[in-house]
Design an enzyme around this catalytic site. Structure first.
Site, PDB file in Angstrom:
ATOM      1  N   HIS A 190      -2.181   2.301  16.523  1.00 18.95           N
ATOM      2  CA  HIS A 190      -3.419   1.596  16.178  1.00 18.95           C
ATOM      3  C   HIS A 190      -3.609   1.592  14.674  1.00 18.95           C
ATOM      4  CE1 HIS A 190      -4.538   1.084  20.336  1.00 18.95           C
ATOM      5  NE2 HIS A 190      -4.078   2.317  20.530  1.00 18.95           N
TER       6      HIS A 190
ATOM      7  N   PRO B  95      -2.828   0.054  11.296  1.00 25.04           N
ATOM      8  CA  PRO B  95      -2.246  -1.169  10.719  1.00 25.04           C
ATOM      9  C   PRO B  95      -1.282  -0.850   9.569  1.00 25.04           C
ATOM     10  CG  PRO B  95      -4.666  -1.251  10.690  1.00 25.04           C
ATOM     11  CD  PRO B  95      -4.280   0.116  11.141  1.00 25.04           C
TER      12      PRO B  95
ATOM     13  N   ASP C 256       6.518   9.345  16.151  1.00 24.35           N
ATOM     14  CA  ASP C 256       5.684  10.519  15.922  1.00 24.35           C
ATOM     15  C   ASP C 256       6.337  11.310  14.795  1.00 24.35           C
ATOM     16  OD1 ASP C 256       3.299  11.930  16.727  1.00 24.35           O
ATOM     17  OD2 ASP C 256       4.633  13.562  17.250  1.00 24.35           O
TER      18      ASP C 256
ATOM     19  N   GLY D 173      -1.577  11.444   3.537  1.00 22.64           N
ATOM     20  CA  GLY D 173      -1.274  12.739   4.152  1.00 22.64           C
ATOM     21  C   GLY D 173      -0.832  13.773   3.133  1.00 22.64           C
TER      22      GLY D 173
ATOM     23  N   ASP E 240       1.721  13.703   1.152  1.00 22.12           N
ATOM     24  CA  ASP E 240       2.591  13.161   0.098  1.00 22.12           C
ATOM     25  C   ASP E 240       2.387  13.796  -1.280  1.00 22.12           C
ATOM     26  OD1 ASP E 240       4.021  11.523   1.757  1.00 22.12           O
ATOM     27  OD2 ASP E 240       2.893   9.705   1.297  1.00 22.12           O
TER      28      ASP E 240
HETATM   29  P1  IMP Z   1       1.739  10.530  13.020  1.00 13.47           P
HETATM   30  O1  IMP Z   1       3.189  10.318  13.235  1.00 13.47           O
HETATM   31  O2  IMP Z   1       1.065   9.295  12.542  1.00 13.47           O
HETATM   32  O3  IMP Z   1       1.058  11.178  14.188  1.00 13.47           O
HETATM   33  O4  IMP Z   1       1.646  11.528  11.783  1.00 13.47           O
HETATM   34  C1  IMP Z   1       1.226  12.840  11.920  1.00 13.47           C
HETATM   35  C2  IMP Z   1       0.780  13.430  10.617  1.00 13.47           C
HETATM   36  O5  IMP Z   1       1.928  13.856   9.867  1.00 13.47           O
HETATM   37  C3  IMP Z   1       0.027  12.501   9.665  1.00 13.47           C
HETATM   38  O6  IMP Z   1      -1.330  12.462   9.986  1.00 13.47           O
HETATM   39  C4  IMP Z   1       0.270  13.196   8.328  1.00 13.47           C
HETATM   40  O7  IMP Z   1      -0.582  14.306   8.180  1.00 13.47           O
HETATM   41  C5  IMP Z   1       1.699  13.710   8.482  1.00 13.47           C
HETATM   42  N1  IMP Z   1       2.640  12.692   7.968  1.00 13.47           N
HETATM   43  C6  IMP Z   1       3.459  11.921   8.699  1.00 13.47           C
HETATM   44  N2  IMP Z   1       4.167  11.091   7.900  1.00 13.47           N
HETATM   45  C7  IMP Z   1       3.756  11.347   6.641  1.00 13.47           C
HETATM   46  C8  IMP Z   1       4.110  10.785   5.380  1.00 13.47           C
HETATM   47  O8  IMP Z   1       4.929   9.867   5.242  1.00 13.47           O
HETATM   48  N3  IMP Z   1       3.469  11.302   4.308  1.00 13.47           N
HETATM   49  C9  IMP Z   1       2.541  12.293   4.411  1.00 13.47           C
HETATM   50  N4  IMP Z   1       2.159  12.831   5.556  1.00 13.47           N
HETATM   51  C10 IMP Z   1       2.782  12.364   6.684  1.00 13.47           C
END
Ligand code: IMP
Length: 204
Positions: A9, A11, A76, A160, A162
């Site tokens: 969900h 974008p 994920d 996140g 980064d």
């Molecule tokens: P999801 O795959 O969208 O559930 O990601 C889970 C969580 O991992 C995110 O909310 C971030 O906290 C962290 N994460 C995943 N990919 C990245 C990234 O590329 N940069 C920074 N944090 C990430």
């Protein structure tokens, strides 16, 4: 053109996948039309109740493939810090006790938990992609990127964790990379690249 449902969900993820496919030889964007669940009226979030990235990606891909009848891609991902035994890992998004916590709160908590431990604080981002197609076994692909957690944030791009994720070979954090640079080496980019032959196979 074959429809490909992106089981998210968010974008931002769709844009990232579109950018990645556009930058990859093979004319992927001429072959696949990307759809989001909301465009099909599939608004419910699939609960990420699995213990691994693979389980969570599988849950999302299977549920949305069943609901739509379309070829479906779910991912994920998370951050694994060695000094914390691989945490926050599959719980990266929920890594902070209160429900209204922001990315900045989660970064602060991470540094707090690492404070006093010997550096470097080695870590990696991992991403697993699951592909589902009606009547087919699920297919999986993984990507990872190795780095270190810094005690202070650097850079303003990305999201996140980064700004804390330092890549020694580049002498920059993920948040100091442009979007195009991040898309050349990120865990999601690498997982997607590994998923393309599987997508080809499933698309027939
Ligand atoms: P999801 O795959 O969208 O559930 O990601 C889970 C969580 O991992 C995110 O909310 C971030 O906290 C962290 N994460 C995943 N990919 C990245 C990234 O590329 N940069 C920074 N944090 C990430």
């Amino acid at each position: 053109m074959r429809k490909l449902l992106i089981a998210t969900h968010n974008p931002g993820k769709r844009v990232e996948i579109e950018d990645l496919l556009a930058a990859t030889p093979g004319g992927w964007l001429e072959r696949f039309e990307l759809w989001m669940p909301s465009a099909l009226g599939l608004d419910e979030e699939v609960a990420e109740t699995g213990d691994t990235y693979q389980d969570n990606a599988a849950l999302k891909a299977r549920a949305l493939c069943q609901a739509s009848g379309l070829l479906t891609l779910a991912d994920d991902s998370g951050l694994e810090v060695d000094a914390l035994g691989g945490a926050p890992g599959v719980h990266s998004r929920r890594f902070a006790p209160h429900p209204t916590a922001t990315d900045a709160d989660r970064r602060a908590l991470l540094v707090e938990k690492l404070a006093g431990r010997p550096r470097p604080w080695t870590a990696r981002f991992r991403c697993v992609i699951a592909l589902a197609a009606p009547g087919e076994e699920l297919r999986f692909a993984e990507g990872r990127v190795e780095g270190e957690i810094l005690p202070e944030e650097r850079g303003h791009n990305g999201f996140g964790y980064d700004p804390l994720f330092y890549i020694p070979e580049l002498d920059r954090t993920m948040a100091e990379l442009t979007r195009a640079e991040k898309n050349r080496l990120s865990h999601r980019a690498r997982a997607l690249l590994a998923a393309l032959p599987l997508l080809e196979e499933l698309a027939g």
